[in-house]
Motif scaffolding. Structure first.
Motif, mmCIF file in Angstrom:
data_model
loop_
_atom_site.group_PDB
_atom_site.id
_atom_site.type_symbol
_atom_site.label_atom_id
_atom_site.label_comp_id
_atom_site.label_asym_id
_atom_site.label_seq_id
_atom_site.Cartn_x
_atom_site.Cartn_y
_atom_site.Cartn_z
ATOM 1 N N PHE A 333 0.829 -1.209 0.000
ATOM 2 C CA PHE A 333 0.000 0.000 0.000
ATOM 3 C C PHE A 333 0.862 1.258 0.000
ATOM 4 C CE2 PHE A 333 -4.152 -1.975 0.920
ATOM 5 C CZ PHE A 333 -4.976 -1.071 0.242
ATOM 6 N N GLU A 334 1.928 1.242 0.767
ATOM 7 C CA GLU A 334 2.802 2.423 0.830
ATOM 8 C C GLU A 334 3.431 2.716 -0.523
ATOM 9 O OE1 GLU A 334 3.996 1.860 5.579
ATOM 10 O OE2 GLU A 334 5.381 1.228 3.979
ATOM 11 N N LEU A 337 0.742 4.053 -3.012
ATOM 12 C CA LEU A 337 0.401 5.459 -2.796
ATOM 13 C C LEU A 337 1.477 6.373 -3.371
ATOM 14 C CD1 LEU A 337 -1.349 7.681 -1.578
ATOM 15 C CD2 LEU A 337 -0.170 7.317 0.607
ATOM 16 N N LEU A 380 -5.157 8.404 -7.785
ATOM 17 C CA LEU A 380 -5.647 8.267 -6.411
ATOM 18 C C LEU A 380 -7.004 7.592 -6.362
ATOM 19 C CD1 LEU A 380 -4.714 11.534 -4.474
ATOM 20 C CD2 LEU A 380 -3.783 9.230 -4.192
ATOM 21 N N MET A 383 -6.254 3.667 -7.115
ATOM 22 C CA MET A 383 -5.175 2.974 -6.417
ATOM 23 C C MET A 383 -5.673 2.013 -5.339
ATOM 24 S SD MET A 383 -3.348 3.024 -3.311
ATOM 25 C CE MET A 383 -3.656 4.659 -2.643
ATOM 26 N N ALA A 384 -6.522 2.485 -4.452
ATOM 27 C CA ALA A 384 -6.954 1.656 -3.322
ATOM 28 C C ALA A 384 -7.743 0.435 -3.795
ATOM 29 C CB ALA A 384 -7.779 2.481 -2.344
ATOM 30 N N GLN A 387 -5.409 -2.112 -5.366
ATOM 31 C CA GLN A 387 -4.570 -2.739 -4.349
ATOM 32 C C GLN A 387 -5.351 -3.778 -3.549
ATOM 33 O OE1 GLN A 387 -1.467 -1.990 -4.471
ATOM 34 N NE2 GLN A 387 -0.813 -3.324 -2.810
ATOM 35 N N LEU A 388 -6.543 -3.422 -3.146
ATOM 36 C CA LEU A 388 -7.384 -4.351 -2.392
ATOM 37 C C LEU A 388 -7.794 -5.541 -3.256
ATOM 38 C CD1 LEU A 388 -9.486 -1.683 -0.510
ATOM 39 C CD2 LEU A 388 -8.033 -3.404 0.584
ATOM 40 N N ALA A 440 -13.581 0.444 -3.652
ATOM 41 C CA ALA A 440 -12.488 0.487 -2.684
ATOM 42 C C ALA A 440 -13.005 0.517 -1.252
ATOM 43 C CB ALA A 440 -11.603 1.701 -2.954
ATOM 44 N N GLY A 444 -12.375 -2.335 1.554
ATOM 45 C CA GLY A 444 -11.689 -1.906 2.767
ATOM 46 C C GLY A 444 -12.445 -2.324 4.023
#
Length: 456
Positions: A333-334, A337, A380, A383-384, A387-388, A440, A444
């Protein structure tokens, strides 16, 4: 004592390991929409620039078909990663065999059913659209040529998932770059040189997909050779084990529904863009390639998470697996981002230059400039969710993947109609962005469920 309490404190996944998995996967993922951008560029330089819209319509059918059957890559990746984590080489190979057999059968069925598929698809794409008859005819030509590559493309998807799960994202990158480079050369020859328009794009893609299948098969054989030999650890009887098949089908059905709705939403976005005319449709198609390029370039960290999460869940030592899983989620995740922020800065500073590379001066580029802000903020936005997705694929939590897309789609379709009324194409892009954000948020909320798996 629970698995969490028994976890060795010092076990973690390094940034270096994530980066080694992620950067080749990012290159591999990003070259696909890059190819779409090259298609746009080649057609813009030709005598038939509005064939950009035709390719947009034709390509959306393959996005719908291939993304729908993208469950093959995801299920193969998740199940193989868990088999690798459990050090079960026989099951890792059986998963590949099952996937390729299913993919080949589906691809052949698409070829055999190409006439009814084409009829239905273009009838739907033309409904409520202001796209011209010439654009629809060129789109149909594109479809009729490219459909013959379906068996090869789908089989390659399975191999891509298998290579990813084994940590061979370098092979994945090499195969993807080869396919894209060959396609670019053929694009230039057929479209710019010979002036074939949409037919040239389709012919180049077909040849590249067939050649790419054989290149990918070579990398699979190379990997097998390094893990026990090409001929060893094959047990055909295990290809059809009832319990394994049942689990595979269950995962595939959920991801099938998820991917079908995802592809439908992209198709809906393209089709709704046609309501604003050929120029807006062409501009949306070009911008969508940039949207996908940034999202999929960032997706390398998601693929790394997919591999690491799957291997962690397959580990026999649950305490160690949990530590690796938690570290992998945090590190990926880092890095994701950081990559998203870099892409945003790039498009903000160099957006006009990127558009100038894609299209010459004229109404298409002017329309693209109007809607470019949506591409600038897209890293942005996506991205989340990307990733998830990777984490849930590696964990083979297919039900959550399905439910998140159902929720997003239920909101997206009415939102696109409602916002497009007063805000036009801006409203359509806003609804598309909301779609990714809802997915997302849903994933989450459900993420803690995966951690609980290590404690059972």
């Amino acid at each position: 004592m629970t698995a969490a309490q028994a976890t060795p404190a010092k076990i973690s996944v390094s940034y270096g390991k994530v980066f080694r998995l992620a950067w080749p996967a990012s290159v591999a993922a990003s070259v696909t929409p890059l190819l779409g951008a090259i298609d746009v560029w080649a057609l813009a330089q030709s005598a038939r620039p509005l064939d950009i819209a035709a390719v947009g319509l034709g390509a959306v059918i393959f996005s719908l078909a291939y993304w729908t059957f993208g469950f093959l890559r995801m299920s193969v990746a998740g199940l193989t990663a868990q088999a690798v984590g459990a050090e079960d080489e026989t099951e890792a190979r059986a998963t590949l065999a099952r996937g390729v057999m299913i993919a080949g059968a589906i691809g052949i069925a698409l070829v055999l059913l190409q006439w009814p598929i084409g009829q239905i698809a273009f009838q739907l794409l033309g409904t409520g659209s202001e796209a011209s008859a010439e654009t629809l005819a060129s789109g149909r030509t594109y479809f009729n040529i490219r459909i013959w590559g379906a068996p090869f493309a789908l089989a390659s998807y399975c191999a891509f998932g298998w290579l990813t799960a084994r940590g061979r994202t370098d092979y994945l990158m090499a195969a993807s770059v080869f396919i894209t480079a060959l396609n670019i050369l053929l694009d230039y020859w057929f479209v710019v040189g010979l002036g074939w328009g949409a037919a040239g794009v389709a012919t180049g893609t077909l040849i590249a997909e067939v050649a790419g299948f054989f290149a990918t098969a070579f990398f699979v054989l190379t990997t097998l050779k390094k893990h026990g030999g090409i001929r060893n650890n094959w047990r055909p009887s295990e290809f059809f084990m009832a319990t394994r098949i049942k689990r595979t089908i269950s995962i595939n059905v959920d991801i099938f529904i998820r991917t079908l709705l995802l592809a439908f939403s992209f198709s809906w976005f393209v089709q709704r863009g046609g309501a604003f005319g050929d120029v807006t449709l062409a501009a949306n198609q070009a911008l969508l390639q940039l949207f996908l390029f940034t999202g999929l370039a960032i997706d390398g960290t998601a693929i790394a998470a997919e591999t690491l999460a799957g291997q962690a869940l397959g580990a026999k030592d649950k305490a160690r697996g949990l530590a690796i899983y938690k570290s992998a989620v945090r590190r990926t995740f880092e890095l994701a981002l950081a990559a998203a922020l870099l892409f945003m800065a790039f498009y903000w500073l160099a957006g006009d230059q990127v558009l100038a590379l894609l299209t010459p001066e004229g109404p298409i580029r002017e329309t693209m400039q109007t809607y470019m802000p949506w591409v600038i903020i897209s890293p942005l936005i996506v991205m989340a969710g990307f990733q998830l997705d990777g984490i849930f694929v590696g964990a083979t939590r297919s039900r959550e993947l399905r439910d998140a897309i159902i929720l997003s789609t239920v909101v997206f379709i009415p939102a696109s109609l409602w916002l497009a009324g007063p805000f036009g194409n801006h409203g359509l892009w806003a609804a598309f962005s909301i779609y990714f954000l809802i997915r997302a948020v849903a994933l989450g909320v459900w993420l803690p469920r995966i951690k609980k798996t290590f404690e059972t």
